[in-house]
Motif scaffolding. Sequence first.
Motif, PDB file in Angstrom:
ATOM      1  N   GLU A 191       0.843  -1.187   0.000  1.00  0.00           N
ATOM      2  CA  GLU A 191       0.000   0.000   0.000  1.00  0.00           C
ATOM      3  C   GLU A 191       0.883   1.243   0.000  1.00  0.00           C
ATOM      4  OE1 GLU A 191      -2.579  -0.375   3.353  1.00  0.00           O
ATOM      5  OE2 GLU A 191      -3.624  -2.130   2.540  1.00  0.00           O
ATOM      6  N   TYR A 192       0.257   2.396  -0.031  1.00  0.00           N
ATOM      7  CA  TYR A 192       0.990   3.660  -0.115  1.00  0.00           C
ATOM      8  C   TYR A 192       2.043   3.763   0.992  1.00  0.00           C
ATOM      9  CZ  TYR A 192       1.895   8.684  -0.048  1.00  0.00           C
ATOM     10  OH  TYR A 192       2.510   9.912  -0.041  1.00  0.00           O
ATOM     11  N   GLU A 193       1.669   3.389   2.196  1.00  0.00           N
ATOM     12  CA  GLU A 193       2.609   3.484   3.332  1.00  0.00           C
ATOM     13  C   GLU A 193       3.842   2.619   3.110  1.00  0.00           C
ATOM     14  OE1 GLU A 193      -0.607   2.943   3.569  1.00  0.00           O
ATOM     15  OE2 GLU A 193      -1.354   4.769   4.547  1.00  0.00           O
ATOM     16  N   ASP A 194       3.686   1.506   2.412  1.00  0.00           N
ATOM     17  CA  ASP A 194       4.830   0.630   2.133  1.00  0.00           C
ATOM     18  C   ASP A 194       5.797   1.290   1.155  1.00  0.00           C
ATOM     19  OD1 ASP A 194       3.961  -1.744   3.656  1.00  0.00           O
ATOM     20  OD2 ASP A 194       2.335  -1.785   2.199  1.00  0.00           O
ATOM     21  N   TYR A 195       5.269   2.003   0.180  1.00  0.00           N
ATOM     22  CA  TYR A 195       6.140   2.708  -0.764  1.00  0.00           C
ATOM     23  C   TYR A 195       6.964   3.768  -0.035  1.00  0.00           C
ATOM     24  CZ  TYR A 195       2.409   0.866  -3.789  1.00  0.00           C
ATOM     25  OH  TYR A 195       1.478   0.072  -4.396  1.00  0.00           O
ATOM     26  N   ILE A 196       6.293   4.518   0.825  1.00  0.00           N
ATOM     27  CA  ILE A 196       6.992   5.573   1.564  1.00  0.00           C
ATOM     28  C   ILE A 196       8.019   4.976   2.512  1.00  0.00           C
ATOM     29  CG2 ILE A 196       6.719   7.486   3.178  1.00  0.00           C
ATOM     30  CD1 ILE A 196       5.628   8.012   0.335  1.00  0.00           C
ATOM     31  N   GLU A 197       7.665   3.879   3.175  1.00  0.00           N
ATOM     32  CA  GLU A 197       8.597   3.219   4.095  1.00  0.00           C
ATOM     33  C   GLU A 197       9.829   2.702   3.351  1.00  0.00           C
ATOM     34  OE1 GLU A 197       9.845   2.267   7.888  1.00  0.00           O
ATOM     35  OE2 GLU A 197       8.078   3.418   7.252  1.00  0.00           O
ATOM     36  N   THR A 198       9.627   2.179   2.156  1.00  0.00           N
ATOM     37  CA  THR A 198      10.751   1.705   1.351  1.00  0.00           C
ATOM     38  C   THR A 198      11.671   2.857   0.981  1.00  0.00           C
ATOM     39  OG1 THR A 198       9.375  -0.080   0.447  1.00  0.00           O
ATOM     40  CG2 THR A 198      11.406   0.448  -0.742  1.00  0.00           C
ATOM     41  N   ALA A 199      11.091   3.981   0.571  1.00  0.00           N
ATOM     42  CA  ALA A 199      11.889   5.153   0.234  1.00  0.00           C
ATOM     43  C   ALA A 199      12.652   5.673   1.450  1.00  0.00           C
ATOM     44  CB  ALA A 199      11.000   6.259  -0.338  1.00  0.00           C
ATOM     45  N   LYS A 200      12.010   5.674   2.606  1.00  0.00           N
ATOM     46  CA  LYS A 200      12.671   6.137   3.834  1.00  0.00           C
ATOM     47  C   LYS A 200      13.844   5.236   4.214  1.00  0.00           C
ATOM     48  CE  LYS A 200       8.777   8.540   6.040  1.00  0.00           C
ATOM     49  NZ  LYS A 200       7.844   8.521   7.197  1.00  0.00           N
ATOM     50  N   LEU A 201      13.673   3.933   4.024  1.00  0.00           N
ATOM     51  CA  LEU A 201      14.760   3.001   4.305  1.00  0.00           C
ATOM     52  C   LEU A 201      15.948   3.283   3.391  1.00  0.00           C
ATOM     53  CD1 LEU A 201      15.954   0.426   5.623  1.00  0.00           C
ATOM     54  CD2 LEU A 201      14.823  -0.881   3.810  1.00  0.00           C
ATOM     55  N   ILE A 202      15.676   3.446   2.124  1.00  0.00           N
ATOM     56  CA  ILE A 202      16.741   3.740   1.156  1.00  0.00           C
ATOM     57  C   ILE A 202      17.434   5.044   1.517  1.00  0.00           C
ATOM     58  CG2 ILE A 202      17.156   4.371  -1.266  1.00  0.00           C
ATOM     59  CD1 ILE A 202      14.920   2.303  -1.961  1.00  0.00           C
ATOM     60  N   ALA A 203      16.648   6.045   1.922  1.00  0.00           N
ATOM     61  CA  ALA A 203      17.221   7.351   2.276  1.00  0.00           C
ATOM     62  C   ALA A 203      18.094   7.274   3.515  1.00  0.00           C
ATOM     63  CB  ALA A 203      16.091   8.360   2.496  1.00  0.00           C
ATOM     64  N   ALA A 204      17.805   6.323   4.393  1.00  0.00           N
ATOM     65  CA  ALA A 204      18.549   6.211   5.653  1.00  0.00           C
ATOM     66  C   ALA A 204      19.881   5.485   5.493  1.00  0.00           C
ATOM     67  CB  ALA A 204      17.697   5.486   6.698  1.00  0.00           C
ATOM     68  N   LEU A 205      20.098   4.879   4.339  1.00  0.00           N
ATOM     69  CA  LEU A 205      21.308   4.100   4.104  1.00  0.00           C
ATOM     70  C   LEU A 205      22.261   4.847   3.170  1.00  0.00           C
ATOM     71  CD1 LEU A 205      19.616   0.608   3.618  1.00  0.00           C
ATOM     72  CD2 LEU A 205      21.085   1.290   5.529  1.00  0.00           C
ATOM     73  N   PRO A 206      23.545   4.484   3.162  1.00  0.00           N
ATOM     74  CA  PRO A 206      24.522   5.154   2.282  1.00  0.00           C
ATOM     75  C   PRO A 206      24.400   4.665   0.847  1.00  0.00           C
ATOM     76  CG  PRO A 206      25.619   3.439   3.541  1.00  0.00           C
ATOM     77  CD  PRO A 206      24.206   3.502   4.064  1.00  0.00           C
ATOM     78  N   ILE A 207      23.304   5.040   0.215  1.00  0.00           N
ATOM     79  CA  ILE A 207      22.983   4.586  -1.142  1.00  0.00           C
ATOM     80  C   ILE A 207      23.168   5.756  -2.108  1.00  0.00           C
ATOM     81  CG2 ILE A 207      21.062   3.852  -2.620  1.00  0.00           C
ATOM     82  CD1 ILE A 207      20.157   2.078  -0.279  1.00  0.00           C
ATOM     83  N   ASP A 208      23.801   5.485  -3.229  1.00  0.00           N
ATOM     84  CA  ASP A 208      24.157   6.532  -4.185  1.00  0.00           C
ATOM     85  C   ASP A 208      23.102   6.767  -5.252  1.00  0.00           C
ATOM     86  OD1 ASP A 208      27.174   6.847  -3.373  1.00  0.00           O
ATOM     87  OD2 ASP A 208      26.857   4.696  -3.607  1.00  0.00           O
ATOM     88  N   GLY A 209      22.344   5.732  -5.596  1.00  0.00           N
ATOM     89  CA  GLY A 209      21.390   5.858  -6.687  1.00  0.00           C
ATOM     90  C   GLY A 209      20.156   5.014  -6.458  1.00  0.00           C
ATOM     91  N   ILE A 210      19.132   5.269  -7.264  1.00  0.00           N
ATOM     92  CA  ILE A 210      17.871   4.539  -7.127  1.00  0.00           C
ATOM     93  C   ILE A 210      17.235   4.313  -8.487  1.00  0.00           C
ATOM     94  CG2 ILE A 210      16.472   6.632  -6.796  1.00  0.00           C
ATOM     95  CD1 ILE A 210      14.760   4.948  -4.803  1.00  0.00           C
ATOM     96  N   LYS A 211      16.569   3.174  -8.607  1.00  0.00           N
ATOM     97  CA  LYS A 211      15.691   2.892  -9.738  1.00  0.00           C
ATOM     98  C   LYS A 211      14.303   2.612  -9.180  1.00  0.00           C
ATOM     99  CE  LYS A 211      18.836   0.979 -13.218  1.00  0.00           C
ATOM    100  NZ  LYS A 211      19.163  -0.195 -14.076  1.00  0.00           N
ATOM    101  N   ILE A 212      13.312   3.345  -9.673  1.00  0.00           N
ATOM    102  CA  ILE A 212      11.924   3.135  -9.288  1.00  0.00           C
ATOM    103  C   ILE A 212      11.186   2.591 -10.501  1.00  0.00           C
ATOM    104  CG2 ILE A 212       9.814   4.189  -8.401  1.00  0.00           C
ATOM    105  CD1 ILE A 212      11.556   6.385  -7.158  1.00  0.00           C
ATOM    106  N   HIS A 213      10.517   1.459 -10.320  1.00  0.00           N
ATOM    107  CA  HIS A 213       9.806   0.809 -11.415  1.00  0.00           C
ATOM    108  C   HIS A 213       8.332   0.664 -11.063  1.00  0.00           C
ATOM    109  CE1 HIS A 213      13.476  -0.653 -13.527  1.00  0.00           C
ATOM    110  NE2 HIS A 213      13.963  -0.719 -12.305  1.00  0.00           N
ATOM    111  N   PRO A 214       7.432   0.848 -12.016  1.00  0.00           N
ATOM    112  CA  PRO A 214       6.052   0.435 -11.787  1.00  0.00           C
ATOM    113  C   PRO A 214       5.931  -1.068 -12.002  1.00  0.00           C
ATOM    114  CG  PRO A 214       6.262   1.332 -13.996  1.00  0.00           C
ATOM    115  CD  PRO A 214       7.625   1.441 -13.358  1.00  0.00           C
ATOM    116  N   HIS A 258      18.484   6.718 -11.473  1.00  0.00           N
ATOM    117  CA  HIS A 258      18.804   5.971 -12.685  1.00  0.00           C
ATOM    118  C   HIS A 258      17.576   5.769 -13.569  1.00  0.00           C
ATOM    119  CE1 HIS A 258      22.907   4.220 -11.476  1.00  0.00           C
ATOM    120  NE2 HIS A 258      22.561   5.058 -10.512  1.00  0.00           N
ATOM    121  N   ARG A 259      16.445   5.495 -12.943  1.00  0.00           N
ATOM    122  CA  ARG A 259      15.202   5.278 -13.694  1.00  0.00           C
ATOM    123  C   ARG A 259      14.015   5.679 -12.833  1.00  0.00           C
ATOM    124  NH1 ARG A 259      15.276   1.808 -18.262  1.00  0.00           N
ATOM    125  NH2 ARG A 259      13.042   1.546 -18.008  1.00  0.00           N
ATOM    126  N   LEU A 260      12.957   6.122 -13.513  1.00  0.00           N
ATOM    127  CA  LEU A 260      11.701   6.404 -12.825  1.00  0.00           C
ATOM    128  C   LEU A 260      10.549   5.612 -13.417  1.00  0.00           C
ATOM    129  CD1 LEU A 260      11.885  10.273 -12.254  1.00  0.00           C
ATOM    130  CD2 LEU A 260      12.164   8.453 -10.556  1.00  0.00           C
TER     131      LEU A 260
END
Length: 303
Positions: A191-214, A258-260
């Motif tokens: 659900e929507y909250e899961d998408y936001i939680e996933t983004a927050k997790l990624i933001a909290a880690l030393p990650i340089d890039g992201i790919k978001i896929h539908p 990298h991708r949206l």
Amino acid sequence: MIRFNQYLKEKYGGRIQKISIDAGFTCPNRDGYVAFGGCTFCNNTSFSPYAMTKQSVEEQIDKSMEFYSKRFKNIKGYIAYFQAFSNTYAPVDKLKEIYDKAMEYPEIIGMSIGTRPDVVPEPVLDLIATYTVEKPEVWIEYGLQTANIKTLRNINRGHGVSEFVDAVLRTKKRPGIKVCAHMIVGLPGDEYEDYIETAKLIAALPIDGIKIHPLHVVKHTVMAKQFANGEFSVLELEEYARIVADLLEHLPDDIIVHRLTGEAGDDELIAPDWCSSKRKMDVLKAIEEAVNRKKEEKKLLKI
């Protein structure tokens, strides 16, 4: 937000082209090591349609460089993209043999290795780190997909969130390796909250890039059968665009996007129709419009 193409162009003064390579790997949730059948959404051909499985790594690189050099005039270099399946899932000696074949090309400035967070033991990371001495763009792309453990189980992923966190932290102990995280929006059960939680997790880690896929349903997958049985529905384009606009607000400003979106050919795609490879620009335009609307809404709130 920094787009990957923009980052490369500014850093190298021209176009850097990715070359998709199928090196003949498999996945631990396909061969029985952690599960059988692979991810329920995965028909790898649809995600990597230009990979040429029966050809050697060198043949794939040679043909791709010949093609792109004719198509684009201002190419400054190439990135070898090991894309199909889990490209760290092999003994270290075998991996070195495969990676070396690509890294020997002077035109190739680095590689991007698509894989899973549960198949990167220390010796593999040590090997990958050796390439950063001479090649400036060495990326590992980790497929997280979602931070919802129940969804990960339901899609037969075969790993959890803790493996992802562990892999990222261990990888970033090698300063030269850049990390890109993958997430999918629209997985059944999320659900929507899961998408936001996933983004927050990624933001909290030393990650340089992201790919978001539908999520897009393709033929010859478990998910295709589930969709046909009416077990879940797919997102509309406008809904996906709004969600991506929200996700970007939760990510660091300096993360490299990298991708949206993600798409498949019409011969493979079942749904949604806006994930057709012919409609990629429609999706990017919808996301841009959603981002701009959020900016305007914020301005109005300040007045």
